[in-house]
Design a protein around this motif. Structure first.
Motif, short mmCIF file in Angstrom:
data_model
loop_
_atom_site.label_atom_id
_atom_site.label_comp_id
_atom_site.label_asym_id
_atom_site.label_seq_id
_atom_site.Cartn_x
_atom_site.Cartn_y
_atom_site.Cartn_z
N ARG A 18 0.84 -1.20 0.00
CA ARG A 18 0.00 0.00 0.00
C ARG A 18 0.87 1.25 0.00
N VAL A 19 0.24 2.34 -0.43
CA VAL A 19 0.77 3.68 -0.19
C VAL A 19 -0.21 4.32 0.78
N ARG A 20 0.31 4.79 1.92
CA ARG A 20 -0.53 5.49 2.88
C ARG A 20 -0.22 6.97 2.81
N GLN A 48 7.24 10.96 -6.32
CA GLN A 48 7.26 9.49 -6.38
C GLN A 48 5.86 8.92 -6.14
N ALA A 49 5.15 9.47 -5.16
CA ALA A 49 3.80 8.99 -4.86
C ALA A 49 2.88 9.18 -6.05
N SER A 71 3.56 10.62 2.26
CA SER A 71 3.24 9.33 1.66
C SER A 71 4.29 8.30 2.05
N THR A 72 3.81 7.11 2.45
CA THR A 72 4.70 6.01 2.82
C THR A 72 4.28 4.77 2.06
N GLN A 82 8.90 2.68 3.35
CA GLN A 82 9.77 3.57 2.57
C GLN A 82 9.02 4.87 2.33
N GLY A 83 9.59 5.97 2.78
CA GLY A 83 8.98 7.27 2.52
C GLY A 83 9.04 7.60 1.03
#
Length: 194
Positions: free
Chosen positions: A55-57, A86-87, A63-64, A80-81
């Motif tokens: 997932r991306v949170r 990038q997100a 965003s992580t 990973q930040g």
């Protein structure tokens, strides 16, 4: 590499039970923060087959990228930040960033180019230190569904299990078999598409 072991207990709640608990623990509206999880897998669900989740949170403007893989009595989280660029590239164009998460995905045999963004789940979350861990109150929305959940994040499995199930008993809340959010999300997605 940012890895941590996640040991948590969870129980789905009715709306009434959720409201009862937030009142019991004096949680106010301003204690809740909104986060959005964007879920990924391959078209043939390679990650799901491996009991893993990606997932991306997005929370508080950050965003992580997180990969969860199973271990005894918990999950190994690789975090990973992501920069805003990038997100956006991952969510909109499927461009997967270099880093720890990609390395672990490759190690478990995941085909990176075939990863797809399957959708999002939004959660209003409040957290509270409670005895040996962190008590988490979640109201999650995905598609047109809303569910309520109590989680307890701990360092020690046996101690956490006892505290959590004692709390449910004290509050007269039945123990319910509770899948994690990504499984509930996918089940609802599949149900809608069939």
């Amino acid at each position: 590499m940012a890895q941590e072991i996640e040991i948590e207990f969870k129980n789905l709640l009715t709306k009434e039970e959720f409201l009862q608990l937030i009142k019991q623990f004096s949680i106010r509206n301003k204690d809740f923060r909104v986060q959005e999880n964007h879920y990924f897998d391959t078209p043939d669900f390679q990650l799901k087959e491996k009991q893993s989740a990606l997932r991306v949170r997005v929370k508080d403007g950050n965003s992580t990228l997180t990969l969860k893989t199973p271990i005894t009595n918990g999950l190994l989280e690789t975090n990973q930040g992501l920069s805003p660029m990038q997100a956006e590239e991952l969510l909109k164009q499927g461009l997967f960033p270099e880093g720890e998460v990609k390395d672990v995905l490759l190690n478990i045999g995941t085909e990176i180019p075939s990863l797809l963004h399957f959708g999002s789940l939004k959660t209003k979350r409040a957290e509270l230190e409670f005895q040996e861990g962190l008590l988490v109150f979640d109201e999650s929305t995905y598609f047109d569904k809303v569910d309520y959940e109590l989680e307890y994040e701990v360092k020690d499995f046996d101690t956490g299990k006892k505290i959590f199930f004692d709390l449910l008993k004290e509050q007269d809340i039945p123990k319910r078999e509770t899948e994690n959010k990504i499984k509930r999300f996918y089940r609802e997605k599949v149900r809608r598409e069939s």
